[in-house]
Write a protein that holds these residues in place. Structure first.
Motif, mmCIF file in Angstrom:
data_model
loop_
_atom_site.group_PDB
_atom_site.id
_atom_site.type_symbol
_atom_site.label_atom_id
_atom_site.label_comp_id
_atom_site.label_asym_id
_atom_site.label_seq_id
_atom_site.Cartn_x
_atom_site.Cartn_y
_atom_site.Cartn_z
ATOM 1 N N PHE A 249 2.772 -37.120 15.034
ATOM 2 C CA PHE A 249 3.981 -37.485 15.769
ATOM 3 C C PHE A 249 4.992 -36.350 15.686
ATOM 4 O O PHE A 249 4.813 -35.381 14.934
ATOM 5 C CB PHE A 249 4.583 -38.784 15.229
ATOM 6 C CG PHE A 249 5.306 -38.619 13.914
ATOM 7 C CD1 PHE A 249 6.687 -38.581 13.855
ATOM 8 C CD2 PHE A 249 4.598 -38.486 12.728
ATOM 9 C CE1 PHE A 249 7.350 -38.424 12.653
ATOM 10 C CE2 PHE A 249 5.250 -38.325 11.518
ATOM 11 C CZ PHE A 249 6.633 -38.294 11.486
ATOM 12 N N GLU A 250 6.041 -36.467 16.468
ATOM 13 C CA GLU A 250 7.090 -35.454 16.487
ATOM 14 C C GLU A 250 8.451 -36.124 16.415
ATOM 15 O O GLU A 250 8.654 -37.194 16.977
ATOM 16 C CB GLU A 250 7.016 -34.611 17.775
ATOM 17 C CG GLU A 250 5.763 -33.781 17.939
ATOM 18 C CD GLU A 250 5.757 -33.006 19.251
ATOM 19 O OE1 GLU A 250 6.668 -33.229 20.065
ATOM 20 O OE2 GLU A 250 4.834 -32.204 19.457
ATOM 21 N N GLY A 251 9.386 -35.474 15.743
ATOM 22 C CA GLY A 251 10.793 -35.852 15.811
ATOM 23 C C GLY A 251 11.125 -37.230 15.280
ATOM 24 O O GLY A 251 10.262 -38.035 14.942
ATOM 25 N N GLY A 252 12.430 -37.487 15.194
ATOM 26 C CA GLY A 252 12.909 -38.791 14.774
ATOM 27 C C GLY A 252 12.627 -39.140 13.337
ATOM 28 O O GLY A 252 12.553 -40.312 12.975
ATOM 29 N N ARG A 253 12.497 -38.126 12.475
ATOM 30 C CA ARG A 253 12.202 -38.365 11.065
ATOM 31 C C ARG A 253 13.131 -37.516 10.205
ATOM 32 O O ARG A 253 13.386 -36.348 10.495
ATOM 33 C CB ARG A 253 10.750 -38.010 10.782
ATOM 34 C CG ARG A 253 10.357 -38.039 9.303
ATOM 35 C CD ARG A 253 10.124 -36.647 8.759
ATOM 36 N NE ARG A 253 9.768 -36.666 7.347
ATOM 37 C CZ ARG A 253 9.505 -35.565 6.643
ATOM 38 N NH1 ARG A 253 9.528 -34.372 7.225
ATOM 39 N NH2 ARG A 253 9.218 -35.655 5.362
ATOM 40 N N PHE A 254 13.671 -38.128 9.155
ATOM 41 C CA PHE A 254 14.576 -37.427 8.253
ATOM 42 C C PHE A 254 14.103 -37.625 6.816
ATOM 43 O O PHE A 254 13.892 -38.760 6.385
ATOM 44 C CB PHE A 254 16.005 -37.967 8.384
ATOM 45 C CG PHE A 254 16.550 -37.923 9.784
ATOM 46 C CD1 PHE A 254 17.092 -36.755 10.290
ATOM 47 C CD2 PHE A 254 16.498 -39.042 10.586
ATOM 48 C CE1 PHE A 254 17.590 -36.702 11.585
ATOM 49 C CE2 PHE A 254 16.999 -39.016 11.879
ATOM 50 C CZ PHE A 254 17.540 -37.844 12.385
ATOM 51 N N ASP A 255 13.941 -36.532 6.103
ATOM 52 C CA ASP A 255 13.616 -36.581 4.686
ATOM 53 C C ASP A 255 14.937 -36.644 3.929
ATOM 54 O O ASP A 255 15.538 -35.613 3.622
ATOM 55 C CB ASP A 255 12.815 -35.334 4.282
ATOM 56 C CG ASP A 255 12.563 -35.257 2.781
ATOM 57 O OD1 ASP A 255 12.904 -36.230 2.062
ATOM 58 O OD2 ASP A 255 12.049 -34.226 2.316
ATOM 59 N N VAL A 256 15.400 -37.857 3.632
ATOM 60 C CA VAL A 256 16.729 -37.989 3.033
ATOM 61 C C VAL A 256 16.726 -37.679 1.539
ATOM 62 O O VAL A 256 17.762 -37.791 0.885
ATOM 63 C CB VAL A 256 17.327 -39.387 3.295
ATOM 64 C CG1 VAL A 256 17.609 -39.578 4.776
ATOM 65 C CG2 VAL A 256 16.437 -40.498 2.762
ATOM 66 N N GLY A 257 15.580 -37.279 1.005
ATOM 67 C CA GLY A 257 15.559 -36.710 -0.337
ATOM 68 C C GLY A 257 15.950 -35.245 -0.332
ATOM 69 O O GLY A 257 16.137 -34.633 -1.381
ATOM 70 N N ASN A 258 16.085 -34.698 0.876
ATOM 71 C CA ASN A 258 16.495 -33.311 1.079
ATOM 72 C C ASN A 258 17.959 -33.321 1.540
ATOM 73 O O ASN A 258 18.312 -34.036 2.483
ATOM 74 C CB ASN A 258 15.581 -32.682 2.138
ATOM 75 C CG ASN A 258 16.022 -31.303 2.570
ATOM 76 O OD1 ASN A 258 17.025 -31.160 3.251
ATOM 77 N ND2 ASN A 258 15.272 -30.306 2.200
ATOM 78 N N LYS A 259 18.816 -32.547 0.905
ATOM 79 C CA LYS A 259 20.252 -32.638 1.184
ATOM 80 C C LYS A 259 20.591 -32.336 2.636
ATOM 81 O O LYS A 259 21.410 -33.024 3.251
ATOM 82 C CB LYS A 259 21.019 -31.702 0.241
ATOM 83 C CG LYS A 259 20.987 -32.154 -1.200
ATOM 84 C CD LYS A 259 21.653 -31.150 -2.122
ATOM 85 C CE LYS A 259 21.501 -31.580 -3.578
ATOM 86 N NZ LYS A 259 22.050 -30.579 -4.520
ATOM 87 N N LEU A 260 19.958 -31.310 3.214
ATOM 88 C CA LEU A 260 20.262 -30.970 4.600
ATOM 89 C C LEU A 260 19.804 -32.077 5.544
ATOM 90 O O LEU A 260 20.533 -32.471 6.462
ATOM 91 C CB LEU A 260 19.614 -29.636 4.979
ATOM 92 C CG LEU A 260 19.851 -29.163 6.417
ATOM 93 C CD1 LEU A 260 21.346 -29.018 6.699
ATOM 94 C CD2 LEU A 260 19.131 -27.831 6.666
ATOM 95 N N ASP A 261 18.598 -32.606 5.317
ATOM 96 C CA ASP A 261 18.107 -33.694 6.162
ATOM 97 C C ASP A 261 18.953 -34.952 5.988
ATOM 98 O O ASP A 261 19.146 -35.715 6.945
ATOM 99 C CB ASP A 261 16.640 -34.001 5.843
ATOM 100 C CG ASP A 261 15.700 -33.492 6.924
ATOM 101 O OD1 ASP A 261 16.071 -32.548 7.623
ATOM 102 O OD2 ASP A 261 14.592 -34.048 7.062
ATOM 103 N N TYR A 262 19.458 -35.176 4.790
ATOM 104 C CA TYR A 262 20.334 -36.319 4.554
ATOM 105 C C TYR A 262 21.590 -36.210 5.422
ATOM 106 O O TYR A 262 22.022 -37.189 6.056
ATOM 107 C CB TYR A 262 20.706 -36.380 3.076
ATOM 108 C CG TYR A 262 21.719 -37.440 2.723
ATOM 109 C CD1 TYR A 262 21.338 -38.759 2.558
ATOM 110 C CD2 TYR A 262 23.066 -37.108 2.565
ATOM 111 C CE1 TYR A 262 22.268 -39.739 2.235
ATOM 112 C CE2 TYR A 262 23.999 -38.075 2.243
ATOM 113 C CZ TYR A 262 23.604 -39.382 2.086
ATOM 114 O OH TYR A 262 24.528 -40.344 1.770
ATOM 115 N N LEU A 263 22.171 -35.016 5.468
ATOM 116 C CA LEU A 263 23.358 -34.801 6.301
ATOM 117 C C LEU A 263 23.024 -34.952 7.782
ATOM 118 O O LEU A 263 23.788 -35.543 8.548
ATOM 119 C CB LEU A 263 23.949 -33.422 6.016
ATOM 120 C CG LEU A 263 24.498 -33.224 4.600
ATOM 121 C CD1 LEU A 263 24.867 -31.761 4.368
ATOM 122 C CD2 LEU A 263 25.712 -34.121 4.363
#
Length: 294
Positions: A249-263
């Protein structure tokens, strides 16, 4: 006919060291993304596709997760007395959205061990695993698509996403054998390979549909680095015994354990909100212009 998947397991026993000091006294899964804790987005994702029998695997210091999904009679009484009926409805919906069970992973022995402690709850049925670190946007039908693949083949399904070669060492990398667009058989999967040794740049991320045979494979899996039992290693064993599929799949996913992705998750989810989206978009546009002038 494959058995219908009705159960979900959400491992939530990790210490969240990447977000210290914010996670010193609260679980990383309870960090807010706009106005909901991260784990609520994951539970809502499961519920949207009909997985309403949910086990959350917790550990020490995670009691606030249980409290969040429980009734809060004092708060409900206060909101009712003050006439805050919208807020009252929202609070009640949290405790009514699913049948949520809890079990403790007493020792921090890795994701594979966290899944293994769910064997009694699963009771010989296929089940979904959703990692709380990965938030999937509501507009992304990933889990629904994975369930359709499982219904078609009756086997385990992994979600995979293409990452750069530099990033593949952070994930489990699959060796794929594509059978149609976006769908591959997993020939093998290796946990956190060196970039030059990775079988592909397709990384397994935090969504799995697993057959109950995974538990036999987990029992056969030796602890690896740090004494942890890797789910990836058990899936690799499973792939040698029965077909395992990967859905790209592509897109629409955030690794919120990562500070930048959390933001990123906080901003992208907020700008789509009716209550704050318009003002936030205007602020961000103004901020970009002001920073360009500095």
């Amino acid at each position: 006919m494959p058995r219908k998947v009705t159960k979900a397991v959400i491992p939530a026993a990790g210490l969240g060291t990447r977000f210290l000091p914010a996670t010193k006294a609260q679980p990383k899964e309870m960090l807010p993304v706009v106005d909901k804790p991260a784990i609520q987005y994951v539970v809502e994702e499961a519920v949207r596709v009909g997985l309403t029998d949910i086990l959350i695997v917790t550990g020490r210091g995670k009691r606030s997760i249980e409290d969040h999904f429980d009734r809060s009679f004092e708060l409900e009484y206060y909101l009712e007395e003050k006439g805050k009926l919208d807020e009252l409805r929202e609070v009640r919906e949290i405790s009514e959205m699913a049948a949520i069970h809890y079990i403790r992973q007493r020792d921090a022995l890795g994701l594979g061990h966290a899944v293994a402690v769910a064997e009694g709850f699963v009771a010989g049925e296929p089940f979904a695993v959703l990692l709380g670190d990965d938030i999937i946007a509501e507009s992304n039908p990933l889990l629904e698509e994975m369930l359709r693949v499982h219904e078609r083949y009756g086997r385990s399904v992994l979600a995979v996403i293409e990452v750069s070669r530099d990033e593949i060492g952070l994930y489990g990398a699959i060796q794929p054998e594509f059978i149609e667009e976006r769908l591959a058989k997993v020939v093998s999967i290796v946990e956190k390979p060196a970039p030059q040794e990775a079988p592909s740049n397709l990384a397994a991320i935090g969504r799995y549909i697993l057959t109950p045979e995974i538990f036999d494979c987990l029992r056969e899996t030796e602890p690896g680095r740090g004494g942890e039992v890797q789910l990836t290693d058990a899936i690799n064993l499973l792939a040698q015994e029965q077909a395992v599929y990967a859905w790209q799949f592509e897109g629409g996913r955030f690794d919120v354990g990562n500070k930048l992705d959390y933001l990123k998750a906080t901003i992208e989810m907020a700008i789509d909100r009716e209550d704050v989206g318009k003002d936030l978009r205007e602020y961000l546009a103004d901020l970009v212009q002001r920073k360009k002038l500095l």
